[in-house]
Design an enzyme around this catalytic site. Sequence first.
Site, mmCIF file in Angstrom:
data_model
loop_
_atom_site.group_PDB
_atom_site.id
_atom_site.type_symbol
_atom_site.label_atom_id
_atom_site.label_comp_id
_atom_site.label_asym_id
_atom_site.label_seq_id
_atom_site.Cartn_x
_atom_site.Cartn_y
_atom_site.Cartn_z
ATOM 1 N N HIS A 44 0.867 -1.158 0.009
ATOM 2 C CA HIS A 44 0.003 -0.099 -0.027
ATOM 3 C C HIS A 44 0.801 1.063 -0.172
ATOM 4 O O HIS A 44 0.573 2.201 -0.719
ATOM 5 C CB HIS A 44 -0.953 0.073 1.332
ATOM 6 C CG HIS A 44 -1.672 -1.172 1.246
ATOM 7 N ND1 HIS A 44 -1.931 -2.071 2.588
ATOM 8 C CD2 HIS A 44 -2.432 -1.779 0.714
ATOM 9 C CE1 HIS A 44 -2.593 -3.178 2.611
ATOM 10 N NE2 HIS A 44 -3.102 -2.975 1.348
ATOM 11 N N CYS B 145 -16.044 -13.269 -4.768
ATOM 12 C CA CYS B 145 -14.867 -13.449 -3.823
ATOM 13 C C CYS B 145 -15.003 -12.303 -2.868
ATOM 14 O O CYS B 145 -14.951 -11.223 -3.258
ATOM 15 C CB CYS B 145 -13.733 -13.561 -4.672
ATOM 16 S SG CYS B 145 -12.350 -13.103 -3.481
ATOM 17 N N CYS C 117 -11.800 -9.952 -3.106
ATOM 18 C CA CYS C 117 -11.783 -9.184 -4.176
ATOM 19 C C CYS C 117 -12.957 -8.125 -3.985
ATOM 20 O O CYS C 117 -13.174 -7.271 -4.720
ATOM 21 C CB CYS C 117 -11.885 -9.802 -5.477
ATOM 22 S SG CYS C 117 -10.539 -10.734 -5.832
ATOM 23 N N LYS D 292 2.068 -12.327 -4.724
ATOM 24 C CA LYS D 292 1.882 -11.053 -4.268
ATOM 25 C C LYS D 292 1.988 -10.902 -2.544
ATOM 26 O O LYS D 292 1.303 -11.877 -1.899
ATOM 27 C CB LYS D 292 0.237 -10.622 -4.630
ATOM 28 C CG LYS D 292 0.087 -9.247 -4.018
ATOM 29 C CD LYS D 292 -1.610 -9.227 -4.789
ATOM 30 C CE LYS D 292 -2.132 -7.917 -4.298
ATOM 31 N NZ LYS D 292 -3.498 -7.712 -4.062
ATOM 32 N N LYS E 226 -1.416 -9.255 3.745
ATOM 33 C CA LYS E 226 -1.646 -9.537 5.157
ATOM 34 C C LYS E 226 -2.336 -10.878 5.229
ATOM 35 O O LYS E 226 -2.138 -11.705 5.974
ATOM 36 C CB LYS E 226 -2.482 -8.470 5.609
ATOM 37 C CG LYS E 226 -1.682 -7.249 5.944
ATOM 38 C CD LYS E 226 -0.969 -7.332 7.345
ATOM 39 C CE LYS E 226 -0.238 -6.136 7.592
ATOM 40 N NZ LYS E 226 0.292 -6.083 8.998
#
Length: 532
Positions: free
Chosen positions: A24, A130, A133, A310, A313
């Site tokens: 981020h 999802c 997402c 990727k 967290k």
Amino acid sequence: MPAAKTFYVTTPIYYVNDAPHIGHAYTTVAGDVLTRWHRMRGESVWYLTGTDEHGQKVEAAAKANGVSPQQWVDTLVAEKWLPVLDTIDVVNDDFIRTTDPRHMQRVQRFMSSLHEQGWFYLGGYEGPYCVGCEEFKLADELIPGEGEHIGKQCCAVHGRPVETLNESNWFFKLSQFRERLIEHYEVNPDAIAPRSAYNEVLSFLRGDLKDLSISRSTFDWGIPLPWDPDHVVYVWFDALLNYATAIGLGDDDEPSASKFSGTWPADVHLVGKDILRFHAVIWPAMLMAAGLPLPKTVFAHGWLLVGGEKMSKSKLTGIAPSDIIDAFGSDAFRYYFLRAIAFGSDGSFSWEDMSARYTNELANGLGNLASRATAMVDRYFGGALPAAATTDAEHVLREHWGRVVTDANEAIDRLEFATALNATKEFVDALNMYLTEQEPWKVAKAGTDEAMARVATVLATVCEGLRGLAVVLHPVMPKATASLWESIGAAAALGDLAAQRIDLAGAWGVLPVGTRTTKGEPLFPRLEEHQQ
Ligand code: MSP
């Protein structure tokens, strides 16, 4: 004459299901560098970032922690998301939260207006979703589950099982925008960058574009639809609107109306490649439906990877920005990610690579150059910048610097941060090489006027190079360049560093003779010292 339009930069608004990680911070720093760079060209700039607080994912995080969604987002934003902006040294102009009343009211007004114009219809959605997402998925986008998820259909991004929704939804007539979107992108090939991202969107649009569910009716953590309050606005529709609600979307009172007209459309929406389609398909269609201009560029950057995947967290691979900044400082953090990874490509983070670049390019490169030069001006000229004469060696450096400034400015226009930083790094190397070859400390031993004139030329040349580097590197490393600016005496002689023109930084001989230099603290302390 109307004022020039404000250059408008945005980051995605981040989900507050958890604390920020360096993925981020990467986007937020890129936006900040772009902002500072354009400001130093004398432009008016508006930089927006913020948080995406509605939806199932955030609601689930709150529930898992035994608090209400509102309590959860308030705490996380105050304790984690706002403080990280200071940690990474970002100068955003606004921070929008999707739970802000200003946002919620403008979203409702926008939704009502599109509804009145007939862009929505009531239907039912049955299919995969999802939560990671926050996206309605197509069957062919799913992958078979592995390990504990064996036998289940999973999201290809998160690797976790999708939910099957069966609920009443309002739909947006997205399919009607397919041809207009294709035409827009054919006429404006720079509207999506880099090229690979452009190609991906175009080939997606050339397939089958379906209408989109824009409301949810089986949970309530969202903005109620004004005409059907049993539904909340689909979180992506709510979130995308932040770019426009933050600057006054739909307001006709002042100063809000002028703010919007002087700022919209966005010049650059920075997004990760995983959220490109939302920004390059759904968002422009929403704007077209509302009759608003489309963003000038959506730029999709790559992912920071850990172990080839990727960083996230949810996969427990997230690294907090402060983990790195505590060891290296915020300037090195900002420099490293933009320098080491081509913006638009994926890149792996490793402590080894970070340490190596810190030591080679910052501590031994720029830092050492600055301390050598200011120490010698102190020693040989009592800290007063001497005058330079010009021989071929100085002429070559001067020409080189002119090219660096042109190349770096052009690279930033293409959002090629790494190219710009490679150009400045090569110039630091050239100056260090020049100092090593000219050996002013040996020349000074002769003590003659002629020898000291030569030493003067060499040191004045290096300080002039440092002056230029401080200007061009300021957007990337605000703190170290401000110290450098002080130590070469430029703050007193030329004024505020941030007020210098980065597009004109290629001029030479700007630092006046007699300027007082000081040998300050090392710009980039050696790692051993730093970590003690
Ligand atoms: N809330 C949405 C965005 C709405 S914008 C209208 C969202 N949030 S997110 O928190 O999941 O991701 C925000 C951004 O962080 C995305 O651009 C995403 O690509 C980026 N990143 C998340 N993990 C990342 C890496 N490991 N590396 C680089 N960027 C990453 O999506």
